[in-house]
Design a protein around this motif. Sequence first.
Motif, PDB file in Angstrom:
ATOM      1  N   ASP A 185      -9.804  -5.095   6.179  1.00 43.58           N
ATOM      2  CA  ASP A 185      -8.500  -4.926   5.456  1.00 43.58           C
ATOM      3  C   ASP A 185      -7.769  -6.297   5.442  1.00 43.58           C
ATOM      4  OD1 ASP A 185      -8.564  -2.423   4.318  1.00 43.58           O
ATOM      5  OD2 ASP A 185      -7.792  -1.644   6.189  1.00 43.58           O
ATOM      6  N   HIS A 215      -3.412  -1.792  -5.363  1.00 46.60           N
ATOM      7  CA  HIS A 215      -3.388  -1.395  -4.006  1.00 46.60           C
ATOM      8  C   HIS A 215      -2.414  -0.276  -3.803  1.00 46.60           C
ATOM      9  CE1 HIS A 215      -5.170  -5.510  -4.079  1.00 46.60           C
ATOM     10  NE2 HIS A 215      -5.823  -4.961  -3.345  1.00 46.60           N
ATOM     11  N   LYS A 235      -1.236   3.021  -2.666  1.00 46.98           N
ATOM     12  CA  LYS A 235      -1.770   4.135  -2.731  1.00 46.98           C
ATOM     13  C   LYS A 235      -0.932   5.435  -3.119  1.00 46.98           C
ATOM     14  CE  LYS A 235      -4.736   4.861   0.426  1.00 46.98           C
ATOM     15  NZ  LYS A 235      -5.615   5.299   1.248  1.00 46.98           N
ATOM     16  N   GLN A 236      -1.580   6.166  -3.913  1.00 42.56           N
ATOM     17  CA  GLN A 236      -1.118   7.354  -4.728  1.00 42.56           C
ATOM     18  C   GLN A 236      -1.551   8.698  -4.120  1.00 42.56           C
ATOM     19  OE1 GLN A 236      -0.940   7.421  -8.942  1.00 42.56           O
ATOM     20  NE2 GLN A 236      -1.095   5.205  -8.997  1.00 42.56           N
ATOM     21  N   GLU A 237      -2.949   8.555  -3.424  1.00 39.20           N
ATOM     22  CA  GLU A 237      -3.501   9.566  -2.749  1.00 39.20           C
ATOM     23  C   GLU A 237      -3.476   9.392  -1.241  1.00 39.20           C
ATOM     24  OE1 GLU A 237      -4.038  12.422  -4.161  1.00 39.20           O
ATOM     25  OE2 GLU A 237      -3.505  11.828  -6.236  1.00 39.20           O
ATOM     26  N   LEU A 238      -2.938   9.971  -0.414  1.00 40.20           N
ATOM     27  CA  LEU A 238      -2.665   9.892   0.899  1.00 40.20           C
ATOM     28  C   LEU A 238      -3.479  10.694   1.861  1.00 40.20           C
ATOM     29  CD1 LEU A 238       1.225   9.539   1.356  1.00 40.20           C
ATOM     30  CD2 LEU A 238      -0.649   7.731   0.948  1.00 40.20           C
ATOM     31  N   ASN A 239      -4.285  10.160   2.728  1.00 43.93           N
ATOM     32  CA  ASN A 239      -5.101  11.098   3.654  1.00 43.93           C
ATOM     33  C   ASN A 239      -3.980  11.744   4.582  1.00 43.93           C
ATOM     34  OD1 ASN A 239      -4.650   9.381   5.878  1.00 43.93           O
ATOM     35  ND2 ASN A 239      -6.565   8.293   5.135  1.00 43.93           N
ATOM     36  N   TRP A 290       0.934  -1.301   0.175  1.00 45.35           N
ATOM     37  CA  TRP A 290      -0.004   0.213  -0.257  1.00 45.35           C
ATOM     38  C   TRP A 290       0.856   1.299  -0.061  1.00 45.35           C
ATOM     39  CZ3 TRP A 290      -2.537  -4.359   0.799  1.00 45.35           C
ATOM     40  CH2 TRP A 290      -3.925  -4.476   0.583  1.00 45.35           C
ATOM     41  N   TYR A 291       2.009   1.265   0.566  1.00 39.83           N
ATOM     42  CA  TYR A 291       2.827   2.463   1.109  1.00 39.83           C
ATOM     43  C   TYR A 291       4.131   2.784   0.463  1.00 39.83           C
ATOM     44  CZ  TYR A 291      -1.387   3.155   4.146  1.00 39.83           C
ATOM     45  OH  TYR A 291      -2.719   3.293   4.366  1.00 39.83           O
ATOM     46  N   GLU A 298      -2.036   9.061   6.905  1.00 39.56           N
ATOM     47  CA  GLU A 298      -1.330   8.403   6.088  1.00 39.56           C
ATOM     48  C   GLU A 298       0.055   9.373   5.679  1.00 39.56           C
ATOM     49  OE1 GLU A 298      -4.414   5.199   3.872  1.00 39.56           O
ATOM     50  OE2 GLU A 298      -4.107   7.325   3.223  1.00 39.56           O
ATOM     51  N   ARG A 319       5.465   9.092  -5.424  1.00 39.70           N
ATOM     52  CA  ARG A 319       4.302   8.309  -5.173  1.00 39.70           C
ATOM     53  C   ARG A 319       3.327   8.707  -6.099  1.00 39.70           C
ATOM     54  NH1 ARG A 319       3.460   5.449  -0.982  1.00 39.70           N
ATOM     55  NH2 ARG A 319       1.384   5.870  -1.195  1.00 39.70           N
ATOM     56  N   ASN A 320       3.257   9.914  -6.570  1.00 36.47           N
ATOM     57  CA  ASN A 320       2.159  10.390  -7.408  1.00 36.47           C
ATOM     58  C   ASN A 320       2.240   9.634  -9.081  1.00 36.47           C
ATOM     59  OD1 ASN A 320       1.284  11.886  -5.612  1.00 36.47           O
ATOM     60  ND2 ASN A 320       2.408  13.770  -6.249  1.00 36.47           N
TER      61      ASN A 320
END
Length: 249
Positions: A183, A208, A210-214, A158-159, A217, A240-241
């Motif tokens: 999960d 899975h 993740k390109q967009e993080l809250n 994910w990360y 995160e 990451r983007n």
Amino acid sequence: MIKFTLYFTSVLLSFIDQSQMNGWCFMEDVFVNITPICDPNEDTINNNAVNTSEDNTVNNSEDLLCHICQQETNSVTISPCGHIVGNYCANKFSRGDVDCPFCIRKIENFENLFSLTDHEFEKRSPYRLRVLTENETNNLKSKIQNGMTDEEFMARFWYLRRCQEPDRSLLLNIRSHIITLDDRIYIAELKGKLLSGEISEIDVYKNHFKQELNNIEYVMLYLFYTEFQNPYKEYEFKVRNNYLDFIYT
């Protein structure tokens, strides 16, 4: 902006407090045996990628190889100290506030630097997304069979970028703030499919990573990069983007 700064600070402190507390409270630490899956010796910078040193005709004798990566010929002079490195490493240094690795003197300029685009830089990185070798696939399956935690599985797919290893604090933060029961059920399904060969590791990344993080995160990864990639935090988040555009099979 002020509200976001205050929020960021409060969450950051919360993570730090939680990590410190967890360090004392867990009776059984399941996050102490984090071993690599990817073998950097299986796929070096030069595999399927040209040497980006300016003079590629120089004989690659040992004394001419970059003393940092041992992959490219020395071609870029760091000023004002005069030390020489390969073009790939010079590009990496230019992306962060890095002192000369040989004399710790502040770098002011790079002479003969051939600037790489993000795409070119990532393509030559040993951390790029690629199909695992047979040995690495066996390493992954062995990790899963021997009890890879759900937190480690999530951290890796994910990360984190390829070859970046999670640390204990990152896994504790995933456990405390990120992962849900749903999960865990889904990850168990993915583990089974990986073991059976129904899906590949790259399939998991594609679906899975993740390109967009809250906000939570983002802070979690900010802490991770601060610990291990301090000069390159801005670059790490930038990559990451568009990381999933760098798939070389």
